[in-house]
Design a protein around this motif. Structure first.
Motif, PDB file in Angstrom:
ATOM      1  N   ALA A 116      -5.021  -5.814 -12.705  1.00 21.12           N
ATOM      2  CA  ALA A 116      -3.960  -5.550 -11.733  1.00 21.12           C
ATOM      3  C   ALA A 116      -4.430  -5.811 -10.307  1.00 21.12           C
ATOM      4  O   ALA A 116      -3.677  -6.296  -9.458  1.00 21.12           O
ATOM      5  N   THR A 119      -4.233  -9.495  -9.838  1.00 23.18           N
ATOM      6  CA  THR A 119      -2.839  -9.916  -9.888  1.00 23.18           C
ATOM      7  C   THR A 119      -2.160  -9.647  -8.551  1.00 23.18           C
ATOM      8  O   THR A 119      -1.390 -10.466  -8.051  1.00 23.18           O
ATOM      9  N   SER A 120      -2.493  -8.497  -7.968  1.00 19.19           N
ATOM     10  CA  SER A 120      -1.887  -8.130  -6.679  1.00 19.19           C
ATOM     11  C   SER A 120      -2.354  -9.045  -5.551  1.00 19.19           C
ATOM     12  O   SER A 120      -1.677  -9.144  -4.524  1.00 19.19           O
ATOM     13  N   VAL A 126       2.849  -5.961  -6.477  1.00 20.88           N
ATOM     14  CA  VAL A 126       2.351  -5.148  -7.595  1.00 20.88           C
ATOM     15  C   VAL A 126       0.999  -4.526  -7.258  1.00 20.88           C
ATOM     16  O   VAL A 126       0.254  -4.130  -8.151  1.00 20.88           O
ATOM     17  N   SER A 143       0.563  -1.241  -9.442  1.00 23.51           N
ATOM     18  CA  SER A 143      -0.618  -1.795 -10.105  1.00 23.51           C
ATOM     19  C   SER A 143      -0.907  -1.082 -11.422  1.00 23.51           C
ATOM     20  O   SER A 143      -1.385  -1.702 -12.384  1.00 23.51           O
ATOM     21  N   VAL A 146       1.239  -2.550 -14.103  1.00 20.95           N
ATOM     22  CA  VAL A 146       0.706  -3.842 -14.534  1.00 20.95           C
ATOM     23  C   VAL A 146      -0.438  -3.638 -15.525  1.00 20.95           C
ATOM     24  O   VAL A 146      -0.514  -4.316 -16.555  1.00 20.95           O
ATOM     25  N   SER A 147      -1.335  -2.706 -15.216  1.00 22.90           N
ATOM     26  CA  SER A 147      -2.454  -2.395 -16.107  1.00 22.90           C
ATOM     27  C   SER A 147      -1.954  -2.000 -17.488  1.00 22.90           C
ATOM     28  O   SER A 147      -2.453  -2.480 -18.515  1.00 22.90           O
ATOM     29  N   CYS A 378      -5.164   4.812 -17.285  1.00 20.38           N
ATOM     30  CA  CYS A 378      -4.817   3.925 -16.159  1.00 20.38           C
ATOM     31  C   CYS A 378      -4.121   4.708 -15.042  1.00 20.38           C
ATOM     32  O   CYS A 378      -4.170   4.312 -13.878  1.00 20.38           O
TER      33      CYS A 378
END
Length: 480
Positions: A116, A119-120, A126, A143, A146-147, A378
């Protein structure tokens, strides 16, 4: 989870698949992140490289030692089985309990958090800064979702058959190795500067803790016990980055010719990753000033290196590469972890349904239980917090497992050992000494995380006896 059956695992994975599971489970996010914290902990370039070299050496020693155990017990379950056979069902259960509560699920969560994080970098919306919900002290961040999403997706894929997960693992691991090799080569060819290299190596063996105060870097010389504490904290990151190499032992029942291929894949996989990790850090030192390594934004030193090498466009490329890396790493972790709970269930020490295979001949119930708990983790911690919580428990059980080799040599000499621990008894003893020392130092200097980790391990004792009392049974010890 319909059409379940109780058939045994089928051997479907060859040496390449096994080696890629070893290497792919090791290469995740750590090599792109933890170098920053290591540098802040120990300061000098010499110590930075030494942390990775030492980590590689003890990891390879452990891996080649595990080869003996995997050849003796070529079944699903890995360390759970080794500890059960060397000590007792209680010790095996404590590992399985800790494996489920913090070791495997915590690692899955940490790698998911890292996925994540990068990705951010590409999709800021995100990121951790986007707080979707706040209740008291709890905050739900984009985030975290997303995880969780990537963990759920990979769990679903692996619930559809081991070949699906193994194919993804082999393909993505090859991509990861090629990408890292390309980054290393491009770094040395295009990004390396003699002045940067020389500056970084001016005082390579000056041990100092680095911190940022009011925009200025402050260096504090380390000596005595503080020096060893800094070493332990630094190696926490490199050990985590090199962990999960033993995941292949959990799925031994699905490997072709396991008495040969598991030990060989352990040696090949850990050696490949160790070489890549050391070269990557040498490349960082050739490309990035030491201060910039130590204080890379969000510790994303891999992104900083790509920016130095390729310019702004390179950061996007490396972020995508790291997303692929963490995705593949979590696939290996998820694939392998559920097999431990399956074996525990067969010993009546876990939920009964965890010991049942679905129509795709995988323990789907175990996979989804693992998914639920890893997703919950998470929501509770950041990357470095999860890392510190995991590594202490890992070290304790690694040490116990290596000691188990000596115990089994005496208590069960009749068991056929087609492969024996390399360098026995010296090399395994070196691992025991080094890993035990690190665990003690972490217990002293990282009490915020190691005490809860130790408490979780010990909490497994009453749980074990509660299970026995409830089922009114004695746990059977399987024959090899």
């Amino acid at each position: 989870m319909t059409n379940e059956s109780k058939q045994d695992f089928k051997p479907r994975l060859g040496l390449l698949d096994a080696t890629m599971i070893v290497a792919g489970s090791m290469i995740g996010s750590g090599i792109f992140i933890v170098t920053s914290e290591i540098t802040r902990s120990v300061g000098g370039a010499g110590y930075l490289v030494a942390m990775w070299v030492l980590t590689g050496i003890i990891t390879i020693i452990a891996a080649v030692s595990y080869g003996e155990l995997s050849a003796m017990y070529p079944k699903a379950g890995g360390m759970y089985v080794y500890l059960r056979e060397a000590y007792s069902p209680l010790i095996g259960f404590l590992y399985g309990w800790t494996f489920f509560t913090i070791i495997q699920t915590g690692t899955i969560a940490a790698v998911g958090v890292a996925f994540a994080k990068f990705t951010s970098y590409l999709i800021p919306v995100v990121g951790e800064e986007n707080i979707l919900l706040s209740i008291g002290g709890f905050q739900l961040k984009a985030s975290q979702l997303v995880s969780i999403a990537v963990i759920v997706l990979l769990t679903y894929i692996n619930s559809r058959g081991v070949k699906n997960g193994a194919f993804i693992q082999t393909f993505l691991t090859i991509i990861k190795i090629i990408s890292l090799a390309a980054l290393i080569l491009c770094g040395f060819i295009w990004g390396a500067k003699a002045e940067t290299w020389n500056l970084n190596w001016q005082n390579p063996w000056t041990a100092s803790g680095l911190s940022m105060e009011n925009g200025h870097i402050v260096s504090s010389v380390l000596s005595g016990l503080a020096f060893f504490g800094a070493i332990a904290i630094a190696m926490k990151g490199s050990l985590f980055s090199s962990d999960s190499w033993h995941n292949i032992t959990f799925i031994a029942g699905e490997v072709k010719n396991p008495k040969r291929n598991i030990g060989l894949s352990l040696m090949l996989g850990t050696l490949i990753v160790t070489v890549i990790y050391v070269l990557t850090n040498l490349m960082y030192l050739a490309v990035i000033p030491l201060d910039a390594i130590a204080f890379a934004k969000s510790d994303r030193v891999g992104v900083v290196a790509a920016e130095y090498i390729f310019g702004p466009a390179g950061t996007m490329i490396i972020a995508i590469a790291i997303m692929i890396s963490t995705f593949g790493c979590n696939n290996g972790l998820i694939l392998a972890g559920a097999r431990v709970y399956y074996t525990m269930a067969k010993d009546n020490l876990f939920f009964a349904k965890a010991g049942v295979l679905n129509k795709y001949e995988v323990p789907a119930y175990s996979l989804w239980l693992q998914c639920i708990w890893a997703s919950a983790l998470c929501l509770t911690g950041k990357y470095n917090d999860l890392l510190a919580l995991v590594i202490f428990g890992v070290l304790i059980f690694y040490v116990l497992t290596i000691i188990g080799i000596y115990i089994l040599r005496k208590t069960k000499p009749e068991i056929h050992r087609p492969y024996k621990a390399l360098g026995y008894p010296v090399l395994p003893a070196i691992y025991i000494i080094v890993a035990s020392g690190l665990a003690v130092l972490l217990l002293i200097f990282e009490t915020r995380y190691t005490f809860p980790g130790l408490a979780i391990i010990l909490a497994g004792i009453p749980v074990y006896y509660f299970i026995l009392k409830r089922k009114n049974q004695v746990v059977p010890v399987a024959e090899p």
